[in-house]
Each structure stands twice: as C-alpha cells, then as structure tokens.
Scaffold this motif. Structure first.
Motif, PDB file in Angstrom:
ATOM      1  N   LEU A 423      42.429  -5.283  21.126  1.00 26.80           N
ATOM      2  CA  LEU A 423      42.077  -6.005  19.911  1.00 26.80           C
ATOM      3  C   LEU A 423      41.532  -7.432  20.236  1.00 26.80           C
ATOM      4  O   LEU A 423      40.531  -7.751  19.597  1.00 26.80           O
ATOM      5  N   ASP A 424      42.349  -7.829  21.110  1.00 25.83           N
ATOM      6  CA  ASP A 424      41.694  -9.381  21.301  1.00 25.83           C
ATOM      7  C   ASP A 424      40.429  -9.338  22.058  1.00 25.83           C
ATOM      8  O   ASP A 424      39.590 -10.666  21.782  1.00 25.83           O
ATOM      9  N   LYS A 425      39.906  -8.513  22.811  1.00 26.50           N
ATOM     10  CA  LYS A 425      38.441  -8.711  23.181  1.00 26.50           C
ATOM     11  C   LYS A 425      37.497  -8.602  21.859  1.00 26.50           C
ATOM     12  O   LYS A 425      36.496  -9.401  21.826  1.00 26.50           O
ATOM     13  N   LEU A 426      37.836  -7.919  20.853  1.00 27.54           N
ATOM     14  CA  LEU A 426      37.020  -7.893  19.630  1.00 27.54           C
ATOM     15  C   LEU A 426      37.152  -9.253  18.819  1.00 27.54           C
ATOM     16  O   LEU A 426      36.285  -9.611  18.163  1.00 27.54           O
ATOM     17  N   LEU A 427      38.365  -9.815  18.861  1.00 25.46           N
ATOM     18  CA  LEU A 427      38.589 -10.777  17.904  1.00 25.46           C
ATOM     19  C   LEU A 427      37.894 -12.300  18.740  1.00 25.46           C
ATOM     20  O   LEU A 427      37.525 -13.117  17.970  1.00 25.46           O
ATOM     21  N   PHE A 428      38.181 -12.305  20.093  1.00 28.68           N
ATOM     22  CA  PHE A 428      37.832 -13.339  20.833  1.00 28.68           C
ATOM     23  C   PHE A 428      36.608 -13.414  21.628  1.00 28.68           C
ATOM     24  O   PHE A 428      35.934 -14.322  21.605  1.00 28.68           O
ATOM     25  N   ASP A 429      36.551 -12.349  22.198  1.00 34.35           N
ATOM     26  CA  ASP A 429      35.440 -12.336  23.456  1.00 34.35           C
ATOM     27  C   ASP A 429      34.032 -11.952  22.990  1.00 34.35           C
ATOM     28  O   ASP A 429      33.158 -11.936  23.820  1.00 34.35           O
ATOM     29  N   MET A 434      32.113  -8.751  15.790  1.00 36.08           N
ATOM     30  CA  MET A 434      33.647  -9.151  15.133  1.00 36.08           C
ATOM     31  C   MET A 434      33.961  -8.118  14.127  1.00 36.08           C
ATOM     32  O   MET A 434      33.224  -7.481  13.364  1.00 36.08           O
ATOM     33  N   LEU A 435      35.049  -7.950  14.341  1.00 40.08           N
ATOM     34  CA  LEU A 435      36.119  -7.091  13.169  1.00 40.08           C
ATOM     35  C   LEU A 435      36.173  -7.958  11.876  1.00 40.08           C
ATOM     36  O   LEU A 435      36.668  -8.968  11.746  1.00 40.08           O
ATOM     37  N   GLY A 436      35.556  -7.115  10.814  1.00 41.35           N
ATOM     38  CA  GLY A 436      35.677  -7.864   9.531  1.00 41.35           C
ATOM     39  C   GLY A 436      37.161  -7.718   9.139  1.00 41.35           C
ATOM     40  O   GLY A 436      38.069  -7.108   9.581  1.00 41.35           O
ATOM     41  N   TRP A 437      37.312  -8.148   7.788  1.00 39.65           N
ATOM     42  CA  TRP A 437      38.766  -8.204   7.371  1.00 39.65           C
ATOM     43  C   TRP A 437      39.210  -6.928   6.986  1.00 39.65           C
ATOM     44  O   TRP A 437      40.648  -6.856   7.280  1.00 39.65           O
ATOM     45  N   SER A 438      38.610  -5.990   6.415  1.00 44.71           N
ATOM     46  CA  SER A 438      39.219  -4.849   5.949  1.00 44.71           C
ATOM     47  C   SER A 438      39.673  -4.176   7.313  1.00 44.71           C
ATOM     48  O   SER A 438      40.685  -3.335   7.343  1.00 44.71           O
ATOM     49  N   GLY A 439      38.895  -4.185   8.256  1.00 50.65           N
ATOM     50  CA  GLY A 439      39.338  -3.454   9.636  1.00 50.65           C
ATOM     51  C   GLY A 439      40.573  -4.227  10.256  1.00 50.65           C
ATOM     52  O   GLY A 439      41.426  -3.546  10.649  1.00 50.65           O
ATOM     53  N   ARG A 440      40.801  -5.653   9.995  1.00 48.48           N
ATOM     54  CA  ARG A 440      41.761  -6.259  10.704  1.00 48.48           C
ATOM     55  C   ARG A 440      42.949  -6.079   9.669  1.00 48.48           C
ATOM     56  O   ARG A 440      44.026  -5.909  10.127  1.00 48.48           O
ATOM     57  N   PHE A 441      42.835  -5.877   8.256  1.00 50.68           N
ATOM     58  CA  PHE A 441      44.026  -5.761   7.431  1.00 50.68           C
ATOM     59  C   PHE A 441      44.545  -4.106   7.903  1.00 50.68           C
ATOM     60  O   PHE A 441      45.688  -3.863   7.937  1.00 50.68           O
ATOM     61  N   ALA A 536      44.591 -12.872  11.464  1.00 53.55           N
ATOM     62  CA  ALA A 536      44.217 -13.449  10.242  1.00 53.55           C
ATOM     63  C   ALA A 536      43.398 -14.737  10.580  1.00 53.55           C
ATOM     64  O   ALA A 536      42.546 -14.983   9.912  1.00 53.55           O
ATOM     65  N   CYS A 537      43.946 -15.437  11.677  1.00 58.81           N
ATOM     66  CA  CYS A 537      43.392 -16.827  11.708  1.00 58.81           C
ATOM     67  C   CYS A 537      42.092 -16.556  12.651  1.00 58.81           C
ATOM     68  O   CYS A 537      41.540 -17.827  13.099  1.00 58.81           O
ATOM     69  N   GLY A 538      42.111 -15.608  13.576  1.00 57.30           N
ATOM     70  CA  GLY A 538      41.129 -15.547  14.391  1.00 57.30           C
ATOM     71  C   GLY A 538      41.492 -16.390  15.855  1.00 57.30           C
ATOM     72  O   GLY A 538      40.371 -16.803  16.368  1.00 57.30           O
ATOM     73  N   ARG A 539      42.734 -16.702  16.082  1.00 55.26           N
ATOM     74  CA  ARG A 539      42.840 -17.569  17.356  1.00 55.26           C
ATOM     75  C   ARG A 539      44.226 -17.230  18.003  1.00 55.26           C
ATOM     76  O   ARG A 539      45.060 -16.654  17.203  1.00 55.26           O
ATOM     77  N   GLY A 540      44.247 -17.641  19.220  1.00 60.25           N
ATOM     78  CA  GLY A 540      45.549 -17.289  19.797  1.00 60.25           C
ATOM     79  C   GLY A 540      46.932 -18.226  19.184  1.00 60.25           C
ATOM     80  O   GLY A 540      46.795 -19.218  18.640  1.00 60.25           O
ATOM     81  N   PRO A 541      48.212 -17.634  19.556  1.00 61.72           N
ATOM     82  CA  PRO A 541      49.435 -18.484  18.920  1.00 61.72           C
ATOM     83  C   PRO A 541      49.441 -20.000  19.635  1.00 61.72           C
ATOM     84  O   PRO A 541      49.966 -20.722  19.039  1.00 61.72           O
ATOM     85  N   ILE A 542      48.675 -20.000  20.949  1.00 61.75           N
ATOM     86  CA  ILE A 542      49.010 -21.580  21.331  1.00 61.75           C
ATOM     87  C   ILE A 542      47.456 -21.809  21.965  1.00 61.75           C
ATOM     88  O   ILE A 542      46.929 -20.852  22.629  1.00 61.75           O
TER      89      ILE A 542
END
Length: 668
Positions: A423-429, A434-441, A536-542
């Motif tokens: 999932l991180d590759k699709l969210l950030f790389d 980009m994964l849309g909201w319905s897919g993320r939820f 939800a925010c499209g970024r890592g925790p740190i």
C-alpha cells in the motif's frame, strides 16, 4: 485395352483424391501418373529427378490441365509451394538451373536444353503466342538474356529475359535482412509462389528447408496473367544442363487454386543422394580417444557439480522439523523459483529482510519469499512452531503464509504473491496510480477485519506487532491484506501475553511499550490508529522534512481536531474527492485508536462497529484527552524518561513522540 483402363483409373483416382485444382505430393511414386519427358524420372525413394547428366533436359508436369480463368476471363488466384535441390557432380562447376512453368501444353517440340531451359528454342523465344509464364532458378549468368548474375531468381513471360529478377536470397525473420543463398549448394530449398488475381500481384519467396516461411518475399511485382496464361494450362517443372553434369530434384509439391496450398510434410520428404564417395571412418584412431577424454572430463565435472550443488543448497533440518511436513520448503525449490534470488525478482527491502517474487516450478504458483536472518538465541524451535501455527490462519484480508525454509543462519518465509504490491508504494511512490478514497476506505475496513480475526476470532490470540502501510499488500482486486507475520506472537485466549522484547516501527509504537515492553492487542490498536491516519492523510506518521508542528502526524491531526478543522488533515492529493462523513470518521477514529492511555482505546470489534456504522463514534473531548495524557505520564513511564507532563493535547502527542524516540535510541 487393359493399359487404357488402368490409365483412366489412375487419372480418376488423382482427380477424386486431390481435386483438379488442389493436390499435394509429399514425395512421388511411379503410380502418381506425372507426365514425364526427356530425362525426367521418379526414383525408387520418391524423388522427382529432372536431370542427372550433361546435355540433358527434363520436364515433369501435373497430368491434368487446370482452369486459370474465371467465367469473365480474369485470372484466378493460385498458390503453390515446392522443395527442390540442384546438386552439381563436382563442386564449383555450374550448369543451367530449373524453372516452375505454366504452359498451354506439357509438350515442347523443338525445345533445346542448356540456356533454353528445355522449353524454348531460338525460333520461338520471346513469341507472345507461347503463353508461357515461368519462375526460373538460374545458375548461369547468360549475357544474351541479360542475367544479373549466375545465381538468381527471375520471373519470365514468353522469354528467358526476366521481367524482374533478384540474386538468390531469403529474408531472415531474425535479423530483418536478406541473406544470400547458393542455388547449387546441394541443399534442399523451399519455394512459395503466390498470385493474387484480384490485385494482379505475384510473390516469390525462397528459404532453406530448415527455416519457416520468411515474412517478406524475394520478388513481389504487379503482372496481369489474364493476357498471358490461357484458361486451360498445365503446371510443372523444367530443367536443363550443358557440359557439366548436374542433377535437379523436386522433393515435394503442393498446389491450390483460389486458396492457400497445403503445407508440405518436410520431415517425411525423400532424402537426397549423397555426393561423392563415402568418407572413411576415423572413429577408432581419432574419435574414440576424444570421446573417452570428453566422457572422463564430463564425469569429473558432473561429480564436482553435484558436490558444489549439495554445498550450495545445504539446509538446516533437525528431527523436530519433520512434523511440519508440507510447510517446509526446500532451499533449492525457492532458489529456482526466484531465479537465484536475482535483483530482477526483488520486490522490496525492509528492516527485517528482502522480499523476492518467485514461481514454484512444480505447481506454477506465484509466491513472495522473504529472506531474514535468525538468531538461535531467540529459540528457533519455538519461533518456527509459531510460524507454522500462523500458516493455519485463513482470512480474506490476511496474506497467506505458506511455509518456511531454514538454511544456515537464514530463514525464508513463503507467502502468497500479491500482484499490486504494498500500500505504501501506491500512496507515496506512484502519483500516477494514486488510490482514490473509496479504495482507501475499503482497505482500512479490510485490514480492520483481518486484525479483528487475529485478536478475537481465531483459536489463539495473534499479536501482529508491526502494522503499517508497507505491510499491507493489495491483491489482484485491490483488496487490502495484512501481511508480514515475522514479528507476530501467539497466546491463548484468557491468558496474558509473555512477550517482553520491544519490536515494531518508529511512529507506530504505543507509549506503554517503554515501561513494560509487553505487546498487547491494545498496542496493535495503537499502530492501527497510526495506520488509519497515514492512509487518510497520505503521509507517514513521522516526517522530519515538515515544520515542527506538522512533523508528527498524530500530533498534527490532533491540532486540526482541536481547532475544529480536522478535515484539513485529509490528503490534498484527493482534491476533496472523498465522502466527508467517512473521512471525518477515519480521522477521529485514528485519534481514538492512538489514545495515549491504552485503556481508552477501543477493541478491534468496536473499531469494526464504528467503521460499519453499527455504533456511533464517542465524542472526543480535548480536556479529557489532555487529562489522559497526564495520567499516561504518571502511570506509563513518562517520569522515567524525564519528560515534563503535557499541558495540552498537542504536547501530549509530542510526549508520545519523545517516548518513541527513546525507544528507538535505547529501548531496542
């Protein structure tokens, strides 16, 4: 009388079995009733031999005339292919070649051998009344006929001056170029002649018999045969020789009017005769010693290879591991499946190992193989036992653990392969995917369902201990599956977990881990909360590249919530394309799951109820959460880390960050 009846019977057999406009000869038989003239004959092994000596001509024609025109007088399309060979008795001594001929007659009175190919003579050559079309395979460059060289293919109309010719060659489908070929090599050659009556296009293609038909013809030209070839015409072959002795052979022949001629059975065509005397065998004096030497070296090499392979694929296999049966993979099988663990098959690199794609040779199943180092001091037997217990997990939102392999100080874990990666590759790389909201939820709910199964619905409690976006994989239908159980631990329902060794990933660690080092279902919930905010925010925790008040994701989202602008934390890449109620729920539920006090966090069953809308999310109070942070400072080890009590929600989450930094620097 009997001979005439026999002749009639043979003609009827040929017409009935092949059809007047469709026939095939995979080799020839004397009963085939071919019309032979001059030196032409059929050999005992099935070759159609046109000539075999000097100063000869040979003619061989299909015995029945074919209809080359339609009722409107237009030329019909036709296709033929044949295999021929020109074999000179002496190397480098040439004679005239052979031709495929369409003629109004199969008899050529007065025709001469040598340069006239057995079909013309000095008086009738170039006469339009000949109505002859031929494809010549000429091995002599004759100036009187303007031949381009002594090894060419030409198209002749009523004459031996070709209207189009080219040096003998074939088109290589591999190199994309024409390659020269010698017509007098003594090797069989395959020829295709195809005429399109509607377009008046004639194609001639040449190739060695061992190669498939080339993609491009040697000759391609526009010629209208309707004014040249008569309605009833014969087809066949002619050849001639001069002083040099040359043999011309036809090995097989296929023809069809208005369609594609049948393919010849090349493997069963008759064999050409050997040229020259049989070579004396030097097997005993030269061949045998070489074979003995090569065999000895081969045996030595084979023994060495076997020894090296045994060393290369040596595995650790103790008696207690035999009970796991099919869960144990051999290192050799995994090595072959991943093509030697090459970088081309590398899917990713994490803190605990490298992951490779592989295909099991026996079952053709795609797998992901993770290579990690193991320490015997950790109790490898107990670890393998737990790994194999995890192999019995069955849930649509969990990556299936198929088995393991142990070799030296390396452990290989084998999982189902997930074609859409982590999932991180699709969210950030990959911004283009980009994964849309319905897919993320859907992914969030799927991971929550899988985690509920681990905590409450399986026969034991499973602590994952490393929940994060990079450990969530996407299957072919983009469903989220929680994977990488390398840090997972099991314990019985109703008992306390015995884990005291702190593991996990910075940004996902619950604050109580600093004091107890004990992972619980609540610490998994904390990590899941950080994961929800991450999606939800499209970024890592740190993210240290951001300003100080935005560096810690949980802290920043909490600040947005306190200011009443929690939706400002939503991933800007979504461009407001999300369901507001779902986004608000996920952000607030992420904060609740990341509550500093473990007792205030919901269980995964409650999380699923909130996500499914079966229960309302409890209201969050900034004052209550701030008080909770003060409590966690007293009860869960803030004093031991010499941290001041937080006076606000943001400071509370900052304290949580300080705990994780302490864990990262010294706790592990």
């Amino acid at each position: 009388m009997f001979s005439k009846l026999l002749m009639l019977f043979l003609l009827m057999r040929i017409a009935a079995s092949e059809g007047d406009d469709d026939f095939i000869y995979n080799g020839f038989h004397r009963s085939d009733n071919m019309s032979l003239d001059s030196a032409a004959e059929i050999t005992s092994n099935g070759l159609l031999q046109l000539t075999n000596s000097a100063h000869q001509k040979g003619l061989a024609f299909y015995p029945i005339p074919l209809h080359f025109k339609t009722s409107r007088g237009e030329s019909q399309s036709f296709s033929t292919n044949f295999v021929f060979a020109i074999m000179p008795t002496y190397p480098n001594v040439t004679s005239y070649g052979a031709a495929f001929v369409i003629s109004p007659s199969k008899d050529f009175p007065g025709a001469q051998p040598s340069e006239y190919m057995g079909i013309f003579n000095p008086k009738n050559i170039s006469n339009p009344s000949n109505h002859i079309a031929a494809i010549e395979f000429d091995t002599v460059g004759d100036p009187q006929f303007h031949d381009i060289d002594g090894n060419h293919v030409g198209v002749d109309i009523n004459d031996l001056v070709s209207i189009r010719s080219a040096p003998a060659a074939y088109y290589s489908n591999i190199s994309g170029r024409f390659k020269n070929i010698s017509l007098t090599s003594g090797e069989p050659m395959h020829v295709w002649v195809e005429y399109n009556g509607a377009q008046n296009q004639l194609n001639v293609t040449l190739s060695p018999i061992k190669l498939p038909k080339p993609d491009r013809p040697l000759l391609s030209l526009m010629v209208n045969l309707s004014s040249i070839v008569l309605d009833d015409a014969y087809i066949g072959f002619s050849s001639s020789t001069r002083a040099a002795s040359v043999s011309h052979y036809i090995l097989g022949w296929s023809f069809k009017m208005n369609g594609q001629a049948q393919a010849l059975d090349l493997l069963h065509l008759p064999k050409l005769p050997r040229i020259g005397p049989k070579k004396k065998s030097e097997f005993l004096t030269i061949g045998l010693p070489i074979i003995v030497l090569i065999s000895t070296l081969a045996i030595i090499s084979a023994v060495g290879l076997i020894i090296r392979r045994k060393i290369k694929f040596a595995e650790v296999l103790e008696d207690w591991e035999r009970e796991y049966g099919t869960h144990r993979f051999s290192y050799k099988d995994l090595f072959m499946a991943t093509k030697g663990f090459t970088d081309r098959e590398l899917l990713g690199v994490g803190g605990f190992g490298r992951v490779y794609r592989g295909v099991l040779l026996t079952s053709k199943i795609e797998v992901a193989v993770k290579r990690v180092s193991h320490d015997s001091r950790q109790g490898i037997r107990e670890f393998i036992s737990e790994i194999m217990s995890l192999g019995h997990l069955r849930h649509r939102n969990l990556v299936q653990l198929l088995g393991y392999c142990r070799r030296k100080k390396e452990l290989l874990l084998v999982y189902d392969y997930m074609p859409n990666g982590s999932l991180d590759k699709l969210l950030f790389d990959n911004p283009n995917s980009m994964l849309g909201w319905s897919g993320r939820f859907r992914v969030i709910k799927g991971v929550a369902s899988g985690l509920l199964y681990l905590h409450e619905e399986w026969e034991q409690v499973v602590l994952h201990r490393d929940i994060k976006a990079s450990n969530v994989l996407l299957d072919s239908e983009m469903n989220g599956r929680l994977g990488d159980f390398g840090l997972a631990r099991l314990y019985d329902h109703g008992t306390d977990p015995q884990t005291t060794r702190m593991v996990g990933t910075f940004g996902y660690l619950a604050p109580e881990l600093t004091r107890t080092g004990k992972a619980t279902t609540s610490t998994d919930v904390f990590a899941f909360g950080a994961f929800m905010l991450e999606v939800a925010c499209g970024r890592g925790p740190i993210d240290s590249s951001l300003p100080g008040d935005e560096e810690i994701l949980v802290e920043w989202v909490a600040g947005c919530w306190r200011r009443g602008t929690i939706l400002a934390a939503a991933d800007p890449k979504l461009v407001l394309d999300y369901a507001v109620e779902e986004m608000d729920l996920v952000l607030k539920l992420g904060l609740l799951c990341s509550h500093p006090l473990s007792a205030e966090r919901p269980s995964m069953r409650q999380v699923m109820q909130f996500l499914d809308g079966d229960a309302p999310l409890p209201d969050l109070s900034s004052d209550d959460l701030g008080a909770a942070i003060l409590e966690v400072g007293h009860y869960e080890g803030f004093d031991d880390l010499h941290l001041s009590y937080p006076s606000s929600l943001e400071q509370g989450f900052a304290s949580t960050r300080s705990i994780q930094e302490s864990v990262l620097s010294g706790g592990r």
